[in-house]
Scaffold this active site. Structure first.
Site, mmCIF file in Angstrom:
data_model
loop_
_atom_site.group_PDB
_atom_site.id
_atom_site.type_symbol
_atom_site.label_atom_id
_atom_site.label_comp_id
_atom_site.label_asym_id
_atom_site.label_seq_id
_atom_site.Cartn_x
_atom_site.Cartn_y
_atom_site.Cartn_z
ATOM 1 N N HIS A 1 0.847 -1.206 0.000
ATOM 2 C CA HIS A 1 0.000 0.000 0.000
ATOM 3 C C HIS A 1 0.884 1.258 0.000
ATOM 4 O O HIS A 1 0.548 2.254 -0.646
ATOM 5 C CB HIS A 1 -0.903 0.027 1.240
ATOM 6 C CG HIS A 1 -1.911 -1.083 1.280
ATOM 7 N ND1 HIS A 1 -1.823 -2.142 2.155
ATOM 8 C CD2 HIS A 1 -3.022 -1.305 0.545
ATOM 9 C CE1 HIS A 1 -2.842 -2.952 1.965
ATOM 10 N NE2 HIS A 1 -3.582 -2.483 1.000
ATOM 11 N N GLN B 1 -9.120 -7.947 -10.436
ATOM 12 C CA GLN B 1 -9.768 -6.720 -9.952
ATOM 13 C C GLN B 1 -9.350 -5.534 -10.819
ATOM 14 O O GLN B 1 -10.186 -4.728 -11.240
ATOM 15 C CB GLN B 1 -9.364 -6.486 -8.491
ATOM 16 C CG GLN B 1 -9.745 -5.132 -7.943
ATOM 17 C CD GLN B 1 -9.530 -5.040 -6.449
ATOM 18 O OE1 GLN B 1 -10.321 -5.559 -5.685
ATOM 19 N NE2 GLN B 1 -8.465 -4.387 -6.010
ATOM 20 N N SER C 1 0.506 -8.934 1.023
ATOM 21 C CA SER C 1 -0.952 -8.998 1.112
ATOM 22 C C SER C 1 -1.339 -8.837 2.571
ATOM 23 O O SER C 1 -0.624 -9.310 3.470
ATOM 24 C CB SER C 1 -1.432 -10.363 0.612
ATOM 25 O OG SER C 1 -2.767 -10.591 1.032
HETATM 26 O O1 PAF Z 1 -8.277 -4.434 -3.188
HETATM 27 C C1 PAF Z 1 -8.949 -4.072 -2.194
HETATM 28 O O2 PAF Z 1 -8.397 -3.825 -1.125
HETATM 29 C C2 PAF Z 1 -10.459 -3.934 -2.322
HETATM 30 O O3 PAF Z 1 -10.982 -4.889 -3.184
HETATM 31 C C3 PAF Z 1 -10.893 -2.525 -2.738
HETATM 32 C C4 PAF Z 1 -10.378 -2.148 -4.122
HETATM 33 C C5 PAF Z 1 -10.384 -1.505 -1.727
HETATM 34 C C6 PAF Z 1 -12.420 -2.443 -2.770
HETATM 35 O O4 PAF Z 1 -12.973 -2.738 -1.533
#
Ligand code: PAF
Length: 283
Positions: free
Chosen positions: A35, A155, A187
């Protein structure tokens, strides 16, 4: 100074004060270096950065009535301290009731067929929950750019498609996978792994990187062999391993610019996903 907005009204007020281009990093908290990488990229490309922290029940089994949702790691104070250290402008951390005041939404954004394959086959409805909450976040923050990790390749592809199909006026910026020194992709779920489970999980990046090396050497991929390696590994249950086109998620037979090996395993009760690009020798 980092503003922490707990309500939509507070978020709108904070965002209205932000100068210049805004980068959004949507997260579910339990923040890690991966992140941090998303935030750094957002900070480098925008004047202001907004990070959302919301464990979205819609994208979990039974709309959150499951252990995975209940036990999802949550530590807002620690996450906010991390984001303050990165000079994030606004943290949006709403309660479930703030995002879904009438209970379940009536109107959803559906991920369609792209959401039914791979991860979606094991987690029906998961991507409908993701697209619905991400669409809400895009409307609330109105960012110029939004940042998503390449680890969640499906995603990323679905959100890129949502932005194109529904004409969202923003850029999606993919961010490369961050790996630990042992090769495991970062993760939030790694927190659940015991030392032994983490050791067992390493078969995932190793198997994928063996596929990448075979592709780069011009050898046949042997996807079946790779599946057999994962299936036979101690403590590991294979969910899927496929070679797909990164944009469409449809199976491909040949390595090339868009080819991606994607896999999911269960280890020590934790589900882990990972992927690698498969490039031919000339690339
Ligand atoms: O990847 C994630 O952490 C989630 O799927 C997201 C994009 C924040 C949506 O809740």
């Amino acid at each position: 100074m980092t503003v922490v907005a707990r309500t939509i009204a507070q978020l709108r007020a904070a965002v209205a004060e932000l100068p210049g281009a805004v980068g959004l990093v949507p997260t579910m908290g339990a923040l890690h270096d991966g992140h941090g990488q998303l935030v750094s990229l957002a900070a480098g490309e925008n004047t202001s950065v907004v990070v959302s922290i919301f464990v979205n029940p819609l994208q979990f089994t039974d709309l959150g009535d499951c252990d995975d949702y209940r036990h999802y790691p949550r530590d807002l104070d620690k996450d906010v301290a991390f984001l303050e250290s990165l000079d994030v402008d606004v943290v949006f951390a709403p309660a479930v009731e703030e995002m879904y005041p009438d209970g379940l939404p009536q109107v959803w954004v559906r991920a369609g067929e792209m959401g039914e394959r791979l991860e979606g086959a094991s987690r029906p409805g998961h991507f409908d929950g993701v697209t619905t909450v991400v669409a809400k976040l895009f409307h609330l923050v109105r960012p110029d750019r939004a940042y998503f990790g390449e680890k969640d390749a499906q995603q990323l592809a679905i959100i890129q498609r949502m932005v194109a199909d529904l004409d969202f006026d923003l850029q999606i910026r993919p961010v490369p996978i961050i790996r630990g020194a042992d090769g495991l992709a970062e993760s939030s779920r790694n927190q659940h792994l015991t030392r032994q489970a983490r050791e067992q999980a390493l078969v995932l990046p190793r198997t994928l990187s063996a596929l990448r090396e075979r592709a780069a050497a011009g050898q046949p991929l042997d996807v079946e062999g790779a599946r057999a390696t994962l299936s036979a590994a101690a403590g590991v249950e294979l969910d899927h391993l496929e070679v797909v086109d990164a944009a469409t998620l449809l199976p491909v037979d040949e390595v090339g610019a868009g080819a991606l090996a994607v896999a999911a395993i269960h280890v020590g009760g934790t589900r882990l996903i990972d992927n690698v690009r498969l490039l031919p020798p000339s690339a």
